[in-house]
Motif scaffolding. Sequence first.
Motif, PDB file in Angstrom:
ATOM      1  N   ARG A   1      33.054  33.747  -6.234  1.00 44.97           N
ATOM      2  CA  ARG A   1      32.140  34.855  -6.511  1.00 44.97           C
ATOM      3  C   ARG A   1      31.271  34.552  -7.731  1.00 44.97           C
ATOM      4  O   ARG A   1      31.804  34.136  -8.766  1.00 44.97           O
ATOM      5  CB  ARG A   1      32.936  36.135  -6.771  1.00 44.97           C
TER       6      ARG A   1
ATOM      7  N   ARG B   1      36.393  42.221   6.842  1.00 46.11           N
ATOM      8  CA  ARG B   1      35.534  43.246   6.227  1.00 46.11           C
ATOM      9  C   ARG B   1      34.169  42.686   5.838  1.00 46.11           C
ATOM     10  O   ARG B   1      33.190  43.402   5.804  1.00 46.11           O
ATOM     11  CB  ARG B   1      36.226  43.870   5.001  1.00 46.11           C
TER      12      ARG B   1
ATOM     13  N   ASP C   1      54.276  30.021  -2.860  1.00 44.92           N
ATOM     14  CA  ASP C   1      52.866  29.644  -2.971  1.00 44.92           C
ATOM     15  C   ASP C   1      52.634  28.183  -2.589  1.00 44.92           C
ATOM     16  O   ASP C   1      52.016  27.875  -1.578  1.00 44.92           O
ATOM     17  CB  ASP C   1      52.383  29.856  -4.411  1.00 44.92           C
TER      18      ASP C   1
ATOM     19  N   VAL D   1      46.573  31.826   4.709  1.00 48.90           N
ATOM     20  CA  VAL D   1      47.899  32.198   4.196  1.00 48.90           C
ATOM     21  C   VAL D   1      47.900  33.708   4.021  1.00 48.90           C
ATOM     22  O   VAL D   1      46.957  34.277   3.477  1.00 48.90           O
ATOM     23  CB  VAL D   1      48.179  31.544   2.818  1.00 48.90           C
TER      24      VAL D   1
ATOM     25  N   MET E   1      53.884  33.614   3.959  1.00 43.93           N
ATOM     26  CA  MET E   1      54.721  33.149   2.846  1.00 43.93           C
ATOM     27  C   MET E   1      56.195  33.492   3.089  1.00 43.93           C
ATOM     28  O   MET E   1      57.082  32.714   2.745  1.00 43.93           O
ATOM     29  CB  MET E   1      54.231  33.769   1.536  1.00 43.93           C
TER      30      MET E   1
ATOM     31  N   VAL F   1      50.678  39.971  -1.485  1.00 39.12           N
ATOM     32  CA  VAL F   1      51.921  39.271  -1.838  1.00 39.12           C
ATOM     33  C   VAL F   1      51.656  38.170  -2.854  1.00 39.12           C
ATOM     34  O   VAL F   1      50.696  37.411  -2.722  1.00 39.12           O
ATOM     35  CB  VAL F   1      52.572  38.675  -0.560  1.00 39.12           C
TER      36      VAL F   1
HETATM   37  N1  COA Z   1      31.911  37.124  -2.525  1.00 36.85           N
HETATM   38  C1  COA Z   1      32.112  38.439  -2.390  1.00 36.85           C
HETATM   39  N2  COA Z   1      33.339  39.012  -2.342  1.00 36.85           N
HETATM   40  C2  COA Z   1      34.394  38.200  -2.474  1.00 36.85           C
HETATM   41  C3  COA Z   1      34.266  36.807  -2.621  1.00 36.85           C
HETATM   42  C4  COA Z   1      32.951  36.274  -2.646  1.00 36.85           C
HETATM   43  N3  COA Z   1      32.733  34.953  -2.788  1.00 36.85           N
HETATM   44  N4  COA Z   1      35.490  36.278  -2.728  1.00 36.85           N
HETATM   45  C5  COA Z   1      36.370  37.280  -2.658  1.00 36.85           C
HETATM   46  N5  COA Z   1      35.713  38.463  -2.496  1.00 36.85           N
HETATM   47  C6  COA Z   1      36.291  39.787  -2.349  1.00 36.85           C
HETATM   48  C7  COA Z   1      37.165  39.918  -1.135  1.00 36.85           C
HETATM   49  O1  COA Z   1      36.392  40.052   0.014  1.00 36.85           O
HETATM   50  C8  COA Z   1      37.950  41.164  -1.482  1.00 36.85           C
HETATM   51  O2  COA Z   1      37.142  42.289  -1.232  1.00 36.85           O
HETATM   52  P1  COA Z   1      37.641  43.586  -0.387  1.00 36.85           P
HETATM   53  O3  COA Z   1      38.815  44.114  -1.131  1.00 36.85           O
HETATM   54  O4  COA Z   1      36.453  44.480  -0.446  1.00 36.85           O
HETATM   55  O5  COA Z   1      37.989  43.137   0.959  1.00 36.85           O
HETATM   56  C9  COA Z   1      38.075  41.062  -2.982  1.00 36.85           C
HETATM   57  O6  COA Z   1      37.173  40.032  -3.391  1.00 36.85           O
HETATM   58  C10 COA Z   1      39.439  40.721  -3.548  1.00 36.85           C
HETATM   59  O7  COA Z   1      40.203  39.891  -2.714  1.00 36.85           O
HETATM   60  P2  COA Z   1      41.788  40.062  -2.628  1.00 36.85           P
HETATM   61  O8  COA Z   1      42.328  38.964  -1.811  1.00 36.85           O
HETATM   62  O9  COA Z   1      42.106  41.448  -2.188  1.00 36.85           O
HETATM   63  O10 COA Z   1      42.221  39.838  -4.161  1.00 36.85           O
HETATM   64  P3  COA Z   1      43.360  40.557  -5.028  1.00 36.85           P
HETATM   65  O11 COA Z   1      43.231  39.955  -6.372  1.00 36.85           O
HETATM   66  O12 COA Z   1      43.330  42.026  -4.960  1.00 36.85           O
HETATM   67  O13 COA Z   1      44.743  40.081  -4.345  1.00 36.85           O
HETATM   68  C11 COA Z   1      46.389  38.498  -3.609  1.00 36.85           C
HETATM   69  C12 COA Z   1      45.258  38.821  -4.606  1.00 36.85           C
HETATM   70  C13 COA Z   1      46.813  37.073  -3.840  1.00 36.85           C
HETATM   71  C14 COA Z   1      47.563  39.453  -3.827  1.00 36.85           C
HETATM   72  C15 COA Z   1      45.856  38.665  -2.172  1.00 36.85           C
HETATM   73  O14 COA Z   1      44.692  37.887  -2.030  1.00 36.85           O
HETATM   74  C16 COA Z   1      46.855  38.267  -1.099  1.00 36.85           C
HETATM   75  O15 COA Z   1      47.804  39.000  -0.798  1.00 36.85           O
HETATM   76  N6  COA Z   1      46.638  37.108  -0.473  1.00 36.85           N
HETATM   77  C17 COA Z   1      47.450  36.631   0.633  1.00 36.85           C
HETATM   78  C18 COA Z   1      48.779  36.098   0.175  1.00 36.85           C
HETATM   79  C19 COA Z   1      48.652  35.016  -0.863  1.00 36.85           C
HETATM   80  O16 COA Z   1      48.047  34.004  -0.663  1.00 36.85           O
HETATM   81  N7  COA Z   1      49.319  35.270  -1.972  1.00 36.85           N
HETATM   82  C20 COA Z   1      49.580  34.251  -2.951  1.00 36.85           C
HETATM   83  C21 COA Z   1      48.528  34.078  -3.888  1.00 36.85           C
HETATM   84  S1  COA Z   1      49.040  32.818  -4.992  1.00 36.85           S
END
Ligand code: COA
Length: 414
Positions: free
Chosen positions: A37, A103, A167, A123, A198, A136
Motif C-alpha cells: 500500500r 472485496r 507462519d 494462506v 495454518m 489468525v
Molecule cells: N491497496 C489497498 N488496500 C490494501 C492493499 C493495497 N495494496 N493491501 C492490503 N489492503 C487492504 C486489504 O484489502 C484489507 O482491506 P479490507 O479490510 O477493506 O478488506 C486491509 O488492507 C487489511 O488487510 P488484513 O489482511 O485484514 O490485515 P489485518 O492487519 O487486519 O490482519 C492478519 C492481519 C494477518 C490477521 C490477516 O491478514 C489474516 O488473518 N491473514 C490470514 C492468515 C495469516 O496469514 N496469518 C498470519 C500472518 S503472519
Amino acid sequence: MKALEGVRILDMTHVQSGPTCTQLLAWFGADVIKVERPGVGDATRGQLRDIPDVDSLYFTMLNHNKRSITLNTKSDTGKEIFTKLIETCDVMAENFAPGALDRMGFTWERIQEINPRMIYASVKGFGPGPYEDCKVYENVAQCTGGSASTTGFDDGPPLVTGAQIGDSGTGLNLALGIVTALYHREKSGRGQRVTCAMQDGVLNLCRVKMRDQQRLQHGPLKEYPQYPNGTFGDATPRSGNASGGGQPGWIVKCKGWENDPDAYIYVITQAAAFPALAKAMGREEWLEDPEWSTPEGRLPHLDQVFGEIEKWTMTKTKFEIMDILNPLNVPCGPILSMKELAEEWSLRDTGTVVEVDHPTRGKYLTVGNPIKLSDSPSEVQRSPLLGEHTDEILSEVLGYSTEEIAAAKDAGAV
Ligand code: COA
C-alpha cells in the motif's frame, strides 16, 4: 540458471506466513514483485523496530530478494495496473484476512478470466468450517492446531513454541503447493487455486500427537513421563521433553546450568547405543541388570534413568558431552542459544546464517535458505525499500511510458 528463473510472482503477502513462502521462491530465482500500500507498506516494516525510521528486522528478514511496488489496489487506476500485473505474472500469493481480495473485486473466478494460467495461492488461518472468517496469527494457529495442548509439562499450562510453525511452517506448505501447481501447469496448461490453512499446517506437524491420541485407547503411553505413576485423561497429554519417537529422550543439565539457561543437552537412550552410553558413564553394572539393560526394563523408571544420566552430564559442558557421545552413536543435541547459533561458523559457511548489508540499516544477520540446491544456489539480497522498484516494474514489466507512470502517480495509485 536459477531453478525458478522466468517465474514471476505477484506477491500480495504481508506479515510472516506469506512472505516466508515468496522469499523462498525468490531464493530459487523467481522474480517476486511485492505489492504494498502506498505510504504504508507491509505492517511489519514498522513493527518491533530497533532503529527509528528504518525497516525492522522483522520485515528485512522475511523479504529478501524481492522487488517492491506501491499500488493502491482499491483505486480505479490501481485496479487497472493490478489487472495488468495479473496478466503478466505466473503466480499470485496472498495471506490477507478472508475475503479481502474478493472485496477488491479480484475473486478466483475473475483472476482466471484475466489469466487462466495464473496460480492463485493463499494462506488463511482456517479452512472451510466454523472459523473460516477469523483472522489468525502464529500463536492462534499453534493453539488451534494441536501444538499448544501437547507442549509443556503435565502440571503446567499449554505452551506455545518459539518455532513459527504456524507462519513459516505454512509458508513452506504454500511454497510446495505453488511449485507443484507450476509443475502441473506444464501438463495441463492451466493455473489452479492453492490454499493452505495454518491450522492444517500445525496439525500436520503434530501428526505424532494424533498417533498418540489413538494409541491412548489401547493403554497408557509408556514413553510419556506420566507412565507409570501419573494418570492419563482421554486426550494426548503434554509430554514435557519426552521424545516423540520410539527411543526415549530427555533434556538434562550440564556443567554451568546454575548460571547459563542454555547449559543443557538432549540425550536419546537409543537401545542399540545404550551399552556404550553406560560404559562412557562408568556404569557397566547397568548392563547386568535387566531393569537397566533392556528398553522394556527402563521404561517404567525413565525418570530415574535420566536422573542418573544427568548426574554425569552435570560434570561436563554440553559440548564435551556432545564430543563424548557422538562417536558412540548416542544421539544428543546441545541446547544452542540464538547467540551461539548466530556465531556458529559452520552455519555461516553453508549460507544458513548470512550477513546482509542494507542501505539504511547497515549490516545485519539473517537466516538464509535452509534448502540447498546444487545447481541453483541461493544468494541472499537485501529486502527492498518501500516502493523502491515502482517505476522499474511499471516500465519494465508493464511497458508504461514516463508519462503513464507520472499519471498513475498523480492519480494516487502508486
Ligand atoms: N491497496 C489497498 N488496500 C490494501 C492493499 C493495497 N495494496 N493491501 C492490503 N489492503 C487492504 C486489504 O484489502 C484489507 O482491506 P479490507 O479490510 O477493506 O478488506 C486491509 O488492507 C487489511 O488487510 P488484513 O489482511 O485484514 O490485515 P489485518 O492487519 O487486519 O490482519 C492478519 C492481519 C494477518 C490477521 C490477516 O491478514 C489474516 O488473518 N491473514 C490470514 C492468515 C495469516 O496469514 N496469518 C498470519 C500472518 S503472519
